[in-house]
Structure formats: C-alpha cells, structure tokens
Design an enzyme around this catalytic site. Structure first.
Site, PDB file in Angstrom:
ATOM      1  N   ASP A 113       0.837  -1.204   0.000  1.00 30.49           N
ATOM      2  CA  ASP A 113       0.000   0.000   0.000  1.00 30.49           C
ATOM      3  C   ASP A 113       0.870   1.251   0.000  1.00 30.49           C
ATOM      4  OD1 ASP A 113       0.040   1.299   2.578  1.00 30.49           O
ATOM      5  OD2 ASP A 113      -2.154   1.325   2.554  1.00 30.49           O
ATOM      6  N   ASP A 128      -4.979   2.652  -3.903  1.00 28.49           N
ATOM      7  CA  ASP A 128      -3.567   2.635  -3.489  1.00 28.49           C
ATOM      8  C   ASP A 128      -3.133   1.342  -2.793  1.00 28.49           C
ATOM      9  OD1 ASP A 128      -4.950   3.033  -1.096  1.00 28.49           O
ATOM     10  OD2 ASP A 128      -3.267   4.104  -0.227  1.00 28.49           O
ATOM     11  N   GLU A 129      -3.923   0.281  -2.903  1.00 25.83           N
ATOM     12  CA  GLU A 129      -3.550  -0.964  -2.223  1.00 25.83           C
ATOM     13  C   GLU A 129      -3.819  -2.174  -3.088  1.00 25.83           C
ATOM     14  OE1 GLU A 129      -5.472  -1.563   1.663  1.00 25.83           O
ATOM     15  OE2 GLU A 129      -6.314   0.406   1.274  1.00 25.83           O
TER      16      GLU A 129
END
Length: 422
Positions: A6, A102-103
């Site tokens: 992440d 974002d992960e």
DNA sequence: TCTGGGGTCCTAGGACCC
DNA sequence: TCTGGGGTCCTAGGACCC
C-alpha cells in the site's frame, strides 16, 4: 502467504512526485469542493494537529501558519499513478487483487523458495524507482494478518516499510502489539463495545469465545477472528466482481434553488455513471435519484427526498436513463429550497446480454447500442462531453465542483506536462 | 460563506408465494 | 382449547472500508 502493498499518503505522494520543491515539506489534499482534508503526508501529520476530514475553513489558519501546501483533489492524476503501481505489481505475482486505488494483495503462495523479506524490499524499491511513490509491504498467512503486517512495516521504524510475519511467534507478538482499532474491519462502533468488555489489544480479541463474536459482530466478526488466528476466510479475488451499484453524489459548487440547474447536473451525473455501466457491460434495472439541501446549514430550510424508478427494460442507454431520472427528479423537487446536492444511483445491474425484453416495449426503441458505442469512442478520444445530451446544458460552471488548487494533470494532458527549467 | 464521495456486506422484518 | 411450514424477494438500516 499473502503480500499487502500500500502506498504511503497516496494522494499527497502523487502531488509531491511532480513537485520536488515540496519534498520533505508538509502537503495535504482536499476533498471535492475543497471542503475538508482527505490526505496528509507525514510531515503535515507531524507538524500540527490536522484532523482528517476536518472542514478546511475551520483550520485554514493552521495550514497557512505552518506553510502547509494544499491541493484540490486531482483524481485523473491519482488514477493514472495507481495504474502504474498496479502494472509493476503484476510483474511480481501472477495473481494480484487490486483492493483500492492505493492498495493491492499479491498471492505469493507459490514463491516459497524466495526470501520473502528480500522480495518485499524489491517491490518497494522498484515501485519507488519507476514511479517515485513510497510504499509499504506486509507479508503474512491471511489477508487480515497481511494488513496488520503492513501496518507494522510502516509504524515500526526498524522494519523499514517491509515486514514478514512468517512464524506463529511473530503472529502472537503482532496481536500483542496491535490495538483493537488497528485491525482491518473493526471500526469505531465495535472498538467502543469491545473496550467496554475489556478488549483493548488484538490478542484480547482472539481470546474471546467465538460464540460471543458471532452473536455481537455477526459473521463478519467471526471471519476476522479466524483470520487473526491464521485461518484464511477471505477469498482472494484476482478478478474483480462486477459492481452491484454505480452511483455518484456530488455537492454543487454553489446552492441551487431552481429545478433547471439541478436537472442539468443530474443529466451530467447520469451520463457519467452510464459510461461506467457500459464499460462493465451491464444494464441497470433501477435508478435512484435523491436531492438534498445543506444539512450543515443553520439558516436554510431543510429538505431531502429520494425516489426509485424501475426502467421498463433494463438499459445502459444514456438517453433512456436521463429521461427516467428527469421524471423522477420532478417528483421529488419542491420549490423554495436551496439545494446542495443531487445523487443518482443505478442498481439491479445485470449483464447486458441477459436483458429480458417485455411484450409491450420494442427493444430497439429503448436502446441503440451502436449509438452508445460511438458516443463512448468519441468522448474517449476527444474529451469527456464532446458529444452528450442537450439536457446537460451549457451552464456547467454554475453548479460544478470547486477545485481552486488542482495540480496539473501531468500524465494525461499534453498541455499540462511538467516543465523543467525556464 | 465554507463541512467529500464511492463502495461492500450483513441482518431483520415485511410482503408474498405454494 | 388448539390456526403450518418452508421458502424467496425486497428494503432499510447498520457497520465498515478507502
């Protein structure tokens, strides 16, 4: 084993990549309409008390006093940077689950011959080298534990943003380290109830009787409990499920009393969600439309209402959807209020080739898929509303979102490329 | 003056069916 | 005296995530 990667302060980091002058300096990113703070880099978090989701106008003086640079959100940029990161991750594992912008989770169970810590560092370094974005990597036997390992990677300095939880002793140590609220899936409400019965650490939680957890936290809690004990319960989804609902609900840049502007905004949002709907090759059965006044306001009269309409035949035709949404809006609009927001939501999504006709409507009258396809191609090539319904009108600036401090779209617009030198 | 947006999953209860 | 049992679908509300 599962790896969880992440990005650190993702939105703020994206902005900093293109602004070397801001490296090491505090940066925050604002929500749509520049209303509140949705991301802050570590310098900004350290510097001052900047609560996440605080209204900007209340703490503007803190930002200015501390020379914090703030940006309006630039989702075009973040989406594209995200794509770059995910592309790199694909080179590390054949099975990647993109969990959010974002992960991602990586299935690494076939890589047991590799030193996992080296592997984690390689991911971190390659992403930084190729994109300029800092990431953390957590590797553990289940998803919930991988999330926890990722947290430890970032919070405990000696791990240098990579942590591998590969023994049971490490798992127990992690559960002793973590507060109950640090666990993915345990939110504010449950933290309160758990603390009330003396559960403060993750280790206390896994010692609770399963029956209690099941009763008080449903099957969701049961899964967490098992995952934390090392039993994998959450499915790895390398191929995302099709969306079950597609909607949008944005505040207007200013308050709107007249039906006309609201209709235009509504038509615009329907156009947006219909594009997403077609991209996943689905049709919608229901449209939900809702209007709201500003519930924060103490001087405005308050009103909100919603309505659901059923399409005669499920469709993804922008014009058919706009027509129904407009009728729905007329039902719930009441004059005499200053409206702040309109929401549209499409549900009852089914694959487009499963659409059931009906005896009384001719399908060709409801939808023309060639027309829609042409529309999508044109708008993708020449820009968002090159061809659109006249219902959207020409007064977009009267209701669209405020984005005073948006950075250039460095990666998607020729005219906004980064400039170096003079 | 100014306070975000887009989702998922689960449960309970009502309406309805045979 | 005593009023079934098994099921689906839908909605609203709660909790959570990023």
């Amino acid at each position: 084993m599962i790896a969880m990667v992440d990005c650190n302060s993702f939105y703020a980091s994206c902005e900093q990549v293109f602004r070397p002058d801001l490296w090491g300096k505090p940066v925050v990113v604002l929500s749509n309409n520049d209303g509140c703070i949705i991301a802050a880099n570590k310098e900004a978090k350290q510097l001052a008390h900047i609560p996440m989701f605080e209204a900007v106008y209340k703490i503007k003086h803190i930002l200015i006093e501390n020379k914090v640079t703030f940006f309006s959100s630039n989702y075009t940029l973040y989406g594209e940077m995200s794509q770059r990161v995910m592309n790199i991750l694909e080179t590390f594992s054949p099975s990647v689950e993109v969990y959010s912008i974002d992960e991602a989770f990586l299935d690494v169970k076939g890589l047991s011959y590799i030193d996992m810590r080296m592997y984690g560092f390689e991911i971190k370094e390659r992403i930084y080298r190729y994109t300029g974005l800092p990431v953390g990597v957590g590797i553990a036997p289940t998803k919930v534990l991988a999330k926890l390992a990722n947290r430890m990677a970032k919070k405990i300095p000696k791990h240098e943003h990579v942590y591998v939880m590969d023994t049971d002793a490490k798992r127990i140590a992690a559960l002793e380290w973590a507060d109950i609220g640090d666990i993915w899936g345990i939110g504010r409400k449950h933290v309160k109830r758990l603390q009330a019965i003396g559960v403060f650490k993750a280790i206390d939680f896994v010692k609770l009787p399963l029956a209690w957890v099941r009763k008080e936290m449903t099957v969701v809690g049961e899964r967490l409990w098992k995952e934390l004990r090392g039993e994998s319960c959450l499915e790895f989804m390398a191929v995302p499920n099709p969306k079950k609902a597609i909607g949008t609900a944005k505040s207007f840049g200013q308050k709107l009393p007249d039906l006309g502007r609201i209709e235009e905004a509504c038509a615009y949002y329907i156009t947006e969600v219909a594009e997403v709907l077609r991209a996943q090759k689905s049709c919608a059965t229901y449209i939900h439309v809702a209007v709201y006044t500003n519930y924060h306001s103490t001087i405005d009269k308050q009103y909100s209402n919603r309505i659901t309409v059923t399409m005669p035949i499920p469709t993804n035709d922008t014009f058919a959807l706009i027509a129904q949404a407009r009728k729905a809006l007329h039902h719930i609009y009441k004059p005499g209020f200053r409206y702040k927001k309109v929401a549209v939501n499409l549900t009852g999504l089914i694959p487009e080739h499963y659409v059931q006709g009906n005896l009384f409507e001719k399908r060709s009258k409801i939808s023309d898929s060639n027309l829609m396809h042409t529309l999508d191609v044109l708008n993708r090539k020449f820009g968002k509303t090159t061809v659109s319904s006249a219902m959207i009108g020409t007064r977009v600036e009267e209701w669209e979102l405020i984005k005073k401090e948006r950075s250039p779209r460095y990666t998607t617009q020729w005219r906004e490329l980064m400039k170096i030198g003079v």
